[in-house]
Design a protein around this motif. Sequence first.
Motif, PDB file in Angstrom:
ATOM      1  N   ASP A  98      -3.017 -14.469 -16.834  1.00 47.50           N
ATOM      2  CA  ASP A  98      -3.970 -15.541 -16.519  1.00 47.50           C
ATOM      3  C   ASP A  98      -4.888 -15.118 -15.375  1.00 47.50           C
ATOM      4  N   ARG A  99      -4.272 -14.435 -14.397  1.00 46.63           N
ATOM      5  CA  ARG A  99      -5.068 -13.894 -13.275  1.00 46.63           C
ATOM      6  C   ARG A  99      -4.828 -12.385 -13.220  1.00 46.63           C
ATOM      7  N   PRO A 100      -5.898 -11.580 -13.314  1.00 42.12           N
ATOM      8  CA  PRO A 100      -5.711 -10.131 -13.303  1.00 42.12           C
ATOM      9  C   PRO A 100      -5.130  -9.656 -11.952  1.00 42.12           C
ATOM     10  N   PRO A 101      -4.450  -8.516 -11.958  1.00 43.25           N
ATOM     11  CA  PRO A 101      -4.314  -7.594 -13.085  1.00 43.25           C
ATOM     12  C   PRO A 101      -3.124  -7.925 -13.983  1.00 43.25           C
ATOM     13  N   THR A 102      -3.246  -7.535 -15.255  1.00 43.18           N
ATOM     14  CA  THR A 102      -2.122  -7.582 -16.190  1.00 43.18           C
ATOM     15  C   THR A 102      -1.228  -6.378 -15.881  1.00 43.18           C
ATOM     16  N   VAL A 103       0.061  -6.633 -15.717  1.00 37.66           N
ATOM     17  CA  VAL A 103       0.984  -5.552 -15.331  1.00 37.66           C
ATOM     18  C   VAL A 103       1.844  -5.138 -16.538  1.00 37.66           C
ATOM     19  N   ILE A 104       1.838  -3.835 -16.808  1.00 39.90           N
ATOM     20  CA  ILE A 104       2.625  -3.285 -17.915  1.00 39.90           C
ATOM     21  C   ILE A 104       3.610  -2.258 -17.366  1.00 39.90           C
ATOM     22  N   MET A 105       4.890  -2.450 -17.677  1.00 39.31           N
ATOM     23  CA  MET A 105       5.920  -1.470 -17.325  1.00 39.31           C
ATOM     24  C   MET A 105       6.218  -0.621 -18.547  1.00 39.31           C
ATOM     25  N   MET A 106       6.169   0.683 -18.383  1.00 39.44           N
ATOM     26  CA  MET A 106       6.513   1.613 -19.463  1.00 39.44           C
ATOM     27  C   MET A 106       7.917   2.138 -19.195  1.00 39.44           C
ATOM     28  N   VAL A 107       8.846   1.889 -20.105  1.00 39.93           N
ATOM     29  CA  VAL A 107      10.227   2.325 -19.904  1.00 39.93           C
ATOM     30  C   VAL A 107      10.690   3.148 -21.110  1.00 39.93           C
ATOM     31  N   GLY A 108      11.778   3.912 -20.907  1.00 42.72           N
ATOM     32  CA  GLY A 108      12.308   4.714 -22.004  1.00 42.72           C
ATOM     33  C   GLY A 108      13.061   5.926 -21.491  1.00 42.72           C
ATOM     34  N   LEU A 109      13.679   6.635 -22.396  1.00 47.20           N
ATOM     35  CA  LEU A 109      14.440   7.831 -22.034  1.00 47.20           C
ATOM     36  C   LEU A 109      13.512   9.033 -21.899  1.00 47.20           C
ATOM     37  N   GLN A 110      13.999  10.067 -21.204  1.00 44.28           N
ATOM     38  CA  GLN A 110      13.226  11.304 -21.085  1.00 44.28           C
ATOM     39  C   GLN A 110      13.018  11.924 -22.460  1.00 44.28           C
ATOM     40  N   HIS A 129     -11.253  -2.111 -25.279  1.00 43.99           N
ATOM     41  CA  HIS A 129     -11.327  -3.439 -24.654  1.00 43.99           C
ATOM     42  C   HIS A 129     -12.130  -3.446 -23.350  1.00 43.99           C
ATOM     43  N   ASN A 130     -12.710  -2.278 -23.023  1.00 43.35           N
ATOM     44  CA  ASN A 130     -13.559  -2.172 -21.826  1.00 43.35           C
ATOM     45  C   ASN A 130     -12.827  -2.573 -20.553  1.00 43.35           C
ATOM     46  N   ARG A 131     -11.555  -2.181 -20.459  1.00 41.60           N
ATOM     47  CA  ARG A 131     -10.734  -2.508 -19.287  1.00 41.60           C
ATOM     48  C   ARG A 131     -10.741  -1.381 -18.264  1.00 41.60           C
ATOM     49  N   SER A 132     -10.285  -1.716 -17.042  1.00 41.99           N
ATOM     50  CA  SER A 132     -10.229  -0.736 -15.956  1.00 41.99           C
ATOM     51  C   SER A 132      -8.787  -0.616 -15.460  1.00 41.99           C
ATOM     52  N   PRO A 133      -7.988   0.288 -16.083  1.00 42.19           N
ATOM     53  CA  PRO A 133      -6.576   0.388 -15.699  1.00 42.19           C
ATOM     54  C   PRO A 133      -6.340   1.260 -14.468  1.00 42.19           C
ATOM     55  N   LEU A 134      -5.254   0.955 -13.756  1.00 43.52           N
ATOM     56  CA  LEU A 134      -4.745   1.809 -12.682  1.00 43.52           C
ATOM     57  C   LEU A 134      -3.392   2.339 -13.159  1.00 43.52           C
ATOM     58  N   ALA A 176       1.135  -0.540  -5.402  1.00 46.72           N
ATOM     59  CA  ALA A 176       0.120  -0.264  -6.430  1.00 46.72           C
ATOM     60  C   ALA A 176      -0.517  -1.558  -6.921  1.00 46.72           C
ATOM     61  N   LEU A 177       0.291  -2.595  -7.017  1.00 49.44           N
ATOM     62  CA  LEU A 177      -0.212  -3.894  -7.463  1.00 49.44           C
ATOM     63  C   LEU A 177      -1.233  -4.449  -6.472  1.00 49.44           C
ATOM     64  N   GLU A 178      -0.940  -4.306  -5.179  1.00 50.64           N
ATOM     65  CA  GLU A 178      -1.882  -4.747  -4.137  1.00 50.64           C
ATOM     66  C   GLU A 178      -3.167  -3.922  -4.193  1.00 50.64           C
ATOM     67  N   LYS A 179      -3.010  -2.633  -4.412  1.00 51.79           N
ATOM     68  CA  LYS A 179      -4.167  -1.730  -4.509  1.00 51.79           C
ATOM     69  C   LYS A 179      -5.047  -2.119  -5.700  1.00 51.79           C
ATOM     70  N   ALA A 180      -4.410  -2.445  -6.815  1.00 54.62           N
ATOM     71  CA  ALA A 180      -5.154  -2.838  -8.019  1.00 54.62           C
ATOM     72  C   ALA A 180      -5.953  -4.118  -7.794  1.00 54.62           C
ATOM     73  N   LYS A 181      -5.340  -5.062  -7.075  1.00 55.64           N
ATOM     74  CA  LYS A 181      -6.050  -6.318  -6.768  1.00 55.64           C
ATOM     75  C   LYS A 181      -7.255  -6.053  -5.871  1.00 55.64           C
ATOM     76  N   ALA A 182      -7.045  -5.201  -4.861  1.00 58.92           N
ATOM     77  CA  ALA A 182      -8.116  -4.891  -3.916  1.00 58.92           C
ATOM     78  C   ALA A 182      -9.278  -4.159  -4.592  1.00 58.92           C
ATOM     79  N   ASP A 183      -8.949  -3.277  -5.551  1.00 53.30           N
ATOM     80  CA  ASP A 183      -9.987  -2.468  -6.210  1.00 53.30           C
ATOM     81  C   ASP A 183     -10.460  -3.072  -7.532  1.00 53.30           C
ATOM     82  N   HIS A 184      -9.999  -4.292  -7.823  1.00 54.13           N
ATOM     83  CA  HIS A 184     -10.441  -5.041  -9.016  1.00 54.13           C
ATOM     84  C   HIS A 184     -10.117  -4.336 -10.339  1.00 54.13           C
TER      85      HIS A 184
END
Length: 447
Positions: A98-110, A129-134, A176-184
């Motif tokens: 609802d409020r960016p950023p959308t947070v995605i966790m990538m998990v799995g085995l080596q 989707h013209n998004r700006s990921p960190l 990283a989440l704080e950094k993403a908010k600061a850098d939009h």
Amino acid sequence: MAFEGLADRLQSTIKKITGKGKVSEQDVKEMTREVRLALLEADVNFKVVKDLIKRIKERAVGQEVMESLTPGQQVIKVVKEELTALMGGEQSKIAVADRPPTVIMMVGLQGAGKTTTTGKLANLLRKKHNRSPLLVACDVYRPAAIKQLKTLGSQLDMPVYSLGTEANPVDIATQALEKAKADHHDYVIIDTAGRLHIDTDLMGELSEIKAQVKPDEIFLVVDSMTGQDAVNVAESFNEQLDITGVILTKLDGDTRGGAALSIKAVTDKPIKFAGMGEKLDQLEPFHPERMASRILGMGDVLSLIEKAQENVDEKQAKELEEKMRTMSFTFDDFLEQMGQVRNMGPLDELINMLPGANKMKGLKNAQLDEKQISQVEAIIQSMTKKERQEPDIINASRKKRIAKGSGTNVSQVNRLLKQFSEMKKMMKQMTNMQKGKKAKGMKFPFM
């Protein structure tokens, strides 16, 4: 192609029932027995197979099939619908906060391809989707993982947040989440640590990161080549982390298909994306219905159209159409078109999206044509600008020079020149047909 063995087996099985004017219970029984064996050979979970066959059998001997005008086709419709439902029914789209950023966790085995998939997902979000990921490097136990993510970030021209190998992964994710908010940034994709096997320490750390950053998506990355092992891994991760979706890697390989057909039924979590190659643009949204169509030999025209729209320049296509009409099509145009087709992906992958392609002679071994395409490109690139524009000037000595420069022989150069000439004649005949004139002996030179 993914599911190749399963696809061949299922298609030959249902072919026996397709054209039947009447379908008996015995016909259905024999077909479902073959389907059951094909699925078990493809390493699909035993319980999943049992439930699927039960549903197919119930529907295939029901009123909707037995009283229809084309019962054979109705049976195939039932099989397709049940396969589609097994894989999730419809495409499951990525969540958006609802409020960016959308947070995605990538998990799995080596070894499942998690770090590479993190880069691919970021690339897809930006491209489609013209998004700006960190990107966030939280695998502090494997220095190579941090280096790999930074390399991917550099290749994609995308920022990577890292605090090195000494920092706590939970702190890295939080900062990283704080950094993403600061850098939009509107997406944060966290590449977490993997292990060779599931253990308490790994799950404890992942649970801590989840509690701190409250991800909108937890994607489990699994190697589809591992079959039932992938399903077992998915079940374990889901029990402990409540994943939101699965990304299957290496679905373009010689996989039996068990993972893709079992994971949704076992975990009740959708397959959201599929890795269809090693390149950074080869991650695709997973469409259950389209995959079911491909397995049953019905093709995947929608995906083929989407690939064409992404890779073919509309303005260039209109210019090409005009050149074809006015007979000013040159070897330069031909080379440009081949490049656009190449960008769409491997030839065998594109051909497998065509309905019934697996039944067409010569198309099943289409990967051989990749070499021929490279030879054609080399021949054209060895021509001078004038030769590409006016191939009629290419005499014996020019042919020798072109053959030497392209690493081919004169007969291959002659063959290409002949095919190009025939193609131009065909274009002229098609233009004449549109004008109301009758075309004689029209045939496509490459078939």
